[in-house]
Design a protein around this motif. Structure first.
Motif, PDB file in Angstrom:
ATOM      1  N   ASN B 231      63.238  11.052  99.020  1.00  0.00           N
ATOM      2  CA  ASN B 231      63.811  12.086  99.874  1.00  0.00           C
ATOM      3  C   ASN B 231      62.987  13.354  99.655  1.00  0.00           C
ATOM      4  N   THR B 232      62.202  13.694 100.658  1.00  0.00           N
ATOM      5  CA  THR B 232      61.230  14.759 100.449  1.00  0.00           C
ATOM      6  C   THR B 232      61.894  16.123 100.251  1.00  0.00           C
ATOM      7  N   GLU B 233      63.078  16.317 100.835  1.00  0.00           N
ATOM      8  CA  GLU B 233      63.749  17.602 100.637  1.00  0.00           C
ATOM      9  C   GLU B 233      64.182  17.754  99.176  1.00  0.00           C
ATOM     10  N   VAL B 235      62.789  16.231  96.631  1.00  0.00           N
ATOM     11  CA  VAL B 235      61.556  16.412  95.853  1.00  0.00           C
ATOM     12  C   VAL B 235      61.146  17.887  95.872  1.00  0.00           C
ATOM     13  N   SER B 236      61.175  18.480  97.056  1.00  0.00           N
ATOM     14  CA  SER B 236      60.799  19.894  97.178  1.00  0.00           C
ATOM     15  C   SER B 236      61.698  20.790  96.339  1.00  0.00           C
TER      16      SER B 236
END
Lengths: 428, 428
Positions: B231-233, B235-236
């Motif tokens: 989940n890239t959000e 990760v960010s």
């Protein structure tokens, strides 16, 4: 020498053209050097099994350095000049990224990124090498610029996806550089090194505090930049790299007597410490370009084998130095008790060397005894041969890429192949 | 005291029940304590502006500790017992994850994760606090278990997506713990601390080398675990946290004279060092549950305000200790030249204190002078009031979550609210 700094030096030497005179290169074939075949030890066999996966047609044996079949001008093959403008751009992005909210940390993190501009041409300062693997990654980006590169779609929520492929690939190059410099900074603390490449190391100048923080800072910036690419496969790849760097360092720190004398252990450690970063970054470049798994694996193989070849030659140079005669190198590995490929090969010929290795090298007499055995053995030559094999595997990976009619693509591929040769013919 | 270790201690105290007797809590309202209103300084106003975004209906002023309207048994409110089994599971996952390929590093990384099992009940050993923010995150997971939680879809290529929401939320708790312990390990190196919480710190026992490596190892494992969530959000969010931890540390290290005396700078630093990790982890829990941006922001606000309240009380305790009288604390902040909220508030009342602060506190006489001003001022009380305000904001964030009829959800929310009160009434 660090693989990444070394690459930079190679490309600068190449640009200078001192030892390279546009010689003819023949196309990549693997010419077994039969006179040495019978002496191939078990270690090479293990390695050829472990490290040639993905390139099944290749047989490990003695290889000559292979040459390309057409004349190439020196300038055409200069990897540095081919990506000079872009290097400058990426390096500037890196500098901008490093400028943190706290000036003190930014300046310390920038320590390793210092660079100068000479005329219109970007050039690292003599004091601190820059660029590192940036060149390989930028060349790889062009080399994989096949007919229909399409970045994979991202459906994840949040943030904006950088749409320009090249920009995203440049970002990989920047992230790679940040991870690499972070590991150098922490290595300095680890080794209580008061010098790195002849200059006072940051931890010596500024204290462990800033070196640890600057490394953490670069790692965190790398994580943020990585997350911004919004590609979970790429995130996984480069997260693994950080783990590999740590694992490689700890493998070197804490070995059993048997592990120290194992070629397989040595090569695994070398992969973690030296080859994982460049191989996985090359793979990430391919993934961002939306290439197939096969192409991504070839990119990975190029980086992995280039890194391994580089390190094996580094191990040789640590013994021979520039003079090519044994004992003229810095001998820093063996003096620190680090057993590398030449000694491991020598041990296969002279099993009694094992007892010397087990005693350790705190006593300089033991170093002398080990060097004596090494001199009688074919350890140096076999290490070089193994390096050549890996360099050729790297070149073969590029050769196995889908054909392209694009001149820029072909030129970049030739430059990548050329780098494999330079890695093994370098003398410093 | 570290916020995370402190939370663990609070919950253990709570479990022990020594000072808490199931008192009545009234529902969350913000009762302005008007007799103090006029003394509210510019600093509170700045903070109330900066830190109440997302909760526009609240006014910062003097607040009392608010109470829930119904009787709650001690046992029901014990956050530790509510998640004990799951804590044990997560902690075991953490231990398993920490077991690296190299035993020496694994054992050192495990140093901070040591724990014992007492009967059937997981319990941290007295020597090293564990659990940390795990409890908050596990309670938050249940508290956000609304009627139709659906994890967001992931279309990214590669890897397998853990499908079970709770498992993924547990993973966030593990990652948070790893990032936190990594930062502690590196902080030890930074501070050249030879003790942490009364025991020999790892870097003292094993050398900086292992402490830096173990921290890097945990960070890299955290990155890999994070990437596996795909989940890239998220990760960010957590990549930003690592950056915040570094930024906070450097903000503390390198301040101008004006920054040292700025309440805004102080609160920003406190957010980075103490509140960013828990707030963003809470938000990540919400995102994984597929909650709306509004719910995710409330989860974030809870963590942020809980963290800030904790740190403000920590600043008070550094002066008062358990005795609640000035100068009985360890005074470690001021002796290290770190200016915290009580002094900053005192400076608003006595501008001449600024000159003392500017001289620094290497001279113990200056510490005494500063304490004298602090004693004459309302610095301690105003810091407590600010802490209460943030604790109440945290409770209000939970209160603002969409209604739920689920008893487990309601119980978890009550426990989260209860923690906000414990944070500000603790005496150690």
């Amino acid at each position: 020498m660090s693989f990444y700094r070394g690459l930079s030096r190679i490309s600068r030497n190449l640009r200078g053209g001192g030892s390279f005179n546009g010689s003819r290169f023949r196309s990549l074939q693997f010419l077994a050097s039969h006179e040495h075949h019978s002496s191939m030890g078990s270690a090479e066999k293990v390695r050829s099994f472990v490290f040639t996966k993905g390139l099944p047609a290749l047989h490990s044996s003695r290889y000559k350095i292979h040459q390309q079949s057409h004349s190439i001008s020196e300038d055409e093959l200069d990897p540095f000049s081919m990506v000079a403008d872009e290097l400058s751009l990426v390096a500037n992005n890196l500098r901008a990224m490093v400028v943190a909210e706290v000036p003190k940390l930014a300046s310390s993190a920038e320590y390793f990124f210092r660079m100068g501009v000479e005329g219109k041409r970007f050039r690292p300062t003599g004091m601190v090498d820059v660029c590192i693997s940036l060149q390989v990654l930028l060349l790889m980006s062009t080399a994989l610029n096949l007919s229909t590169p399409k970045p994979p779609h991202h459906f994840d929520q949040g943030g904006s996806v950088a749409t320009d492929l090249r920009t995203r690939q440049q970002c990989i190059a920047e992230i790679t550089e940040m991870i690499h410099v972070a590991s150098l900074l922490h290595d300095d603390v680890l080794d209580d090194a008061d010098t790195r490449r002849g200059i006072g190391s940051l931890n010596f100048v500024m204290g462990n505090k800033l070196a640890v923080l600057a490394g953490d800072f670069l790692l965190s910036r790398a994580c943020v930049a990585l997350a911004s690419l919004q590609n979970t496969e790429v995130v996984s790849l480069l997260a693994k790299v950080v783990e590999h760097l740590v694992t490689g360092e700890t493998m070197q720190m804490s070995t059993t007597a048997d592990q120290r004398c194992s070629m397989e252990y040595y090569m695994q450690k070398t992969y973690y410490k030296t080859a994982s970063l460049i191989s996985n970054s090359c793979k990430a470049i391919a993934i961002l370009a939306g290439q197939t798994a096969e192409v991504a694996m070839l990119a990975f193989d190029y980086g992995k084998n280039l890194g391994l070849a580089f390190q094996l030659i580094d191990d040789v140079l640590d013994f021979t130095g520039t003079s090519a005669s044994l004992g003229k190198g810095s001998l820093s590995d063996i003096r620190h008790g680090i057993v590398t490929a030449p000694i491991l090969f020598a041990m296969e010929e002279f099993p009694q060397l094992r007892a010397v290795v087990d005693k350790g090298f705190d006593n300089p007499d033991n170093v002398d005894i080990a060097l004596e055995y090494l001199g009688k053995s074919r350890g140096i030559q076999r290490t070089k041969d193994l390096a050549i094999m890996h360099a050729n595997l790297a070149a073969a990976a590029i050769d196995s890429l889908p054909d392209s009619d694009d001149e820029e693509v072909k030129k970049s591929r030739r430059a990548l192949v050329h780098l494999t040769q330079r890695v093994i013919t370098r003398t410093k």
